[in-house]
Design a protein around this motif. Structure first.
Motif, PDB file in Angstrom:
ATOM      1  N   ARG A  33       0.853  -1.206   0.000  1.00 23.97           N
ATOM      2  CA  ARG A  33       0.000   0.000   0.000  1.00 23.97           C
ATOM      3  C   ARG A  33       0.880   1.243   0.000  1.00 23.97           C
ATOM      4  O   ARG A  33       1.863   1.306   0.699  1.00 23.97           O
ATOM      5  N   ARG A  34       0.525   2.225  -0.818  1.00 27.14           N
ATOM      6  CA  ARG A  34       1.277   3.484  -0.853  1.00 27.14           C
ATOM      7  C   ARG A  34       0.332   4.667  -0.801  1.00 27.14           C
ATOM      8  O   ARG A  34      -0.802   4.603  -1.267  1.00 27.14           O
ATOM      9  N   THR A  35       0.826   5.746  -0.226  1.00 22.31           N
ATOM     10  CA  THR A  35       0.102   7.012  -0.276  1.00 22.31           C
ATOM     11  C   THR A  35       0.195   7.560  -1.695  1.00 22.31           C
ATOM     12  O   THR A  35       1.299   7.734  -2.221  1.00 22.31           O
TER      13      THR A  35
ATOM     14  N   LYS B  82      -1.122  10.543  -4.485  1.00 25.84           N
ATOM     15  CA  LYS B  82      -1.693  11.892  -4.555  1.00 25.84           C
ATOM     16  C   LYS B  82      -2.200  12.275  -5.941  1.00 25.84           C
ATOM     17  O   LYS B  82      -2.779  13.339  -6.104  1.00 25.84           O
TER      18      LYS B  82
ATOM     19  N   ARG C  66      12.511   4.090   5.249  1.00 25.20           N
ATOM     20  CA  ARG C  66      12.028   3.765   6.596  1.00 25.20           C
ATOM     21  C   ARG C  66      13.154   3.187   7.428  1.00 25.20           C
ATOM     22  O   ARG C  66      14.021   2.471   6.902  1.00 25.20           O
TER      23      ARG C  66
HETATM   24  C1  LIG Z   1      -2.529  10.317  10.590  1.00 27.38           C
HETATM   25  C2  LIG Z   1      -1.878  10.556   9.264  1.00 27.38           C
HETATM   26  C3  LIG Z   1      -1.978  11.802   8.670  1.00 27.38           C
HETATM   27  C4  LIG Z   1      -1.363  12.059   7.439  1.00 27.38           C
HETATM   28  N1  LIG Z   1      -1.461  13.312   6.902  1.00 27.38           N
HETATM   29  C5  LIG Z   1      -0.774  13.605   5.785  1.00 27.38           C
HETATM   30  C6  LIG Z   1      -0.821  14.923   5.247  1.00 27.38           C
HETATM   31  O1  LIG Z   1      -1.526  15.798   5.761  1.00 27.38           O
HETATM   32  N2  LIG Z   1      -0.075  15.190   4.153  1.00 27.38           N
HETATM   33  C7  LIG Z   1       0.690  14.222   3.536  1.00 27.38           C
HETATM   34  O2  LIG Z   1       1.364  14.519   2.568  1.00 27.38           O
HETATM   35  N3  LIG Z   1       0.697  12.948   3.997  1.00 27.38           N
HETATM   36  C8  LIG Z   1      -0.012  12.613   5.109  1.00 27.38           C
HETATM   37  N4  LIG Z   1      -0.025  11.329   5.573  1.00 27.38           N
HETATM   38  C9  LIG Z   1       0.591  10.242   4.767  1.00 27.38           C
HETATM   39  C10 LIG Z   1       2.043  10.032   5.118  1.00 27.38           C
HETATM   40  O3  LIG Z   1       2.798  11.131   4.671  1.00 27.38           O
HETATM   41  C11 LIG Z   1       2.514   8.739   4.433  1.00 27.38           C
HETATM   42  O4  LIG Z   1       1.822   7.654   5.005  1.00 27.38           O
HETATM   43  C12 LIG Z   1       4.020   8.521   4.604  1.00 27.38           C
HETATM   44  O5  LIG Z   1       4.715   9.428   3.832  1.00 27.38           O
HETATM   45  C13 LIG Z   1       4.448   7.119   4.227  1.00 27.38           C
HETATM   46  O6  LIG Z   1       4.117   6.857   2.869  1.00 27.38           O
HETATM   47  P1  LIG Z   1       3.274   5.562   2.502  1.00 27.38           P
HETATM   48  O7  LIG Z   1       1.903   5.770   3.095  1.00 27.38           O
HETATM   49  O8  LIG Z   1       3.259   5.491   1.010  1.00 27.38           O
HETATM   50  O9  LIG Z   1       3.957   4.381   3.111  1.00 27.38           O
HETATM   51  C14 LIG Z   1      -0.652  11.026   6.789  1.00 27.38           C
HETATM   52  C15 LIG Z   1      -0.586   9.751   7.366  1.00 27.38           C
HETATM   53  C16 LIG Z   1      -1.199   9.514   8.592  1.00 27.38           C
HETATM   54  C17 LIG Z   1      -1.132   8.130   9.191  1.00 27.38           C
END
Ligand SMILES: Cc1cc2nc3c(=O)[nH]c(=O)nc-3n(C[C@H](O)[C@H](O)[C@H](O)COP(=O)(O)O)c2cc1C
Length: 169
Positions: free
Chosen positions: A10-12, A14, A158
């Protein structure tokens, strides 16, 4: 896909195609929240899926920040109802974080990408009115869902397990 694969892959995301997640599929994703661990079975989480009208209200409240709201085709406000007892309220928040993560993993298993975003606007009166979040709930984030444009991003760097695990005598 097993659970470890979903956790690792899973990845964040945008950048999304402009196609909303079909309602049935979104319901399957949000159903995963039901299975999150929660003390006393308070099931404190709440998910509000924005439709065009509520999204329009939120965009108006966001002003200059409205453009960022249009990045994902499907947006969900994640909140919880905290218990009036502080230690229970802390558990309610922890359980809701578990529930949110369950939805992100379920989305991934469905081939849907996601992004958990903190959005301060949802802590304001204007943001709450726009999204129908009552005063007794606390917002934990705006969840983005959709089809990623292109490949999933590389995972951010990480630390290793030795940085956070201690085996005691
Ligand atoms: C509680 C929470 C709030 C987050 N809020 C933001 C945010 O406002 N902006 C953002 O760019 N990423 C946000 N993230 C995503 C993290 O930046 C992201 O999970 C992290 O960079 C790791 O990347 P991955 O999810 O692809 O593993 C948030 C994650 C969590 C758990």
């Amino acid at each position: 896909m097993n659970v470890l694969e979903a956790i690792h892959e899973r990845r964040t995301v945008k950048k999304y195609e402009p196609i909303p997640v079909p309602r049935e599929q979104l319901e399957r994703i949000l159903e995963a929240a039901r299975w999150a661990p929660n003390h006393r079975m308070t099931q404190p989480w709440r998910f509000r899926v924005l439709g065009p009208v509520s999204l329009g209200r939120l965009a108006t409240a966001a002003g200059e920040g409205a453009k960022k709201l249009m990045r994902a085709p499907t947006l969900v406000v994640a909140s919880y109802v905290p218990s009036p007892i502080p230690i229970h309220a802390a558990e309610d928040e922890q359980a809701t974080s578990c529930a949110i993560y369950a939805t992100l993993l379920a989305a991934h298993a469905e081939g849907v990408s996601s992004y958990w975003r903190t959005i301060n606007l949802l802590d304001t009166e204007a943001g709450r009115v726009a999204t129908g979040v009552p005063a007794n709930e606390r917002v934990l984030g705006l969840l983005h869902f959709g089809t990623a444009i292109g490949e999933l991003p590389d995972p951010p760097e990480r630390g290793g397990i030795d940085e956070y695990v201690t085996f005691l005598d």
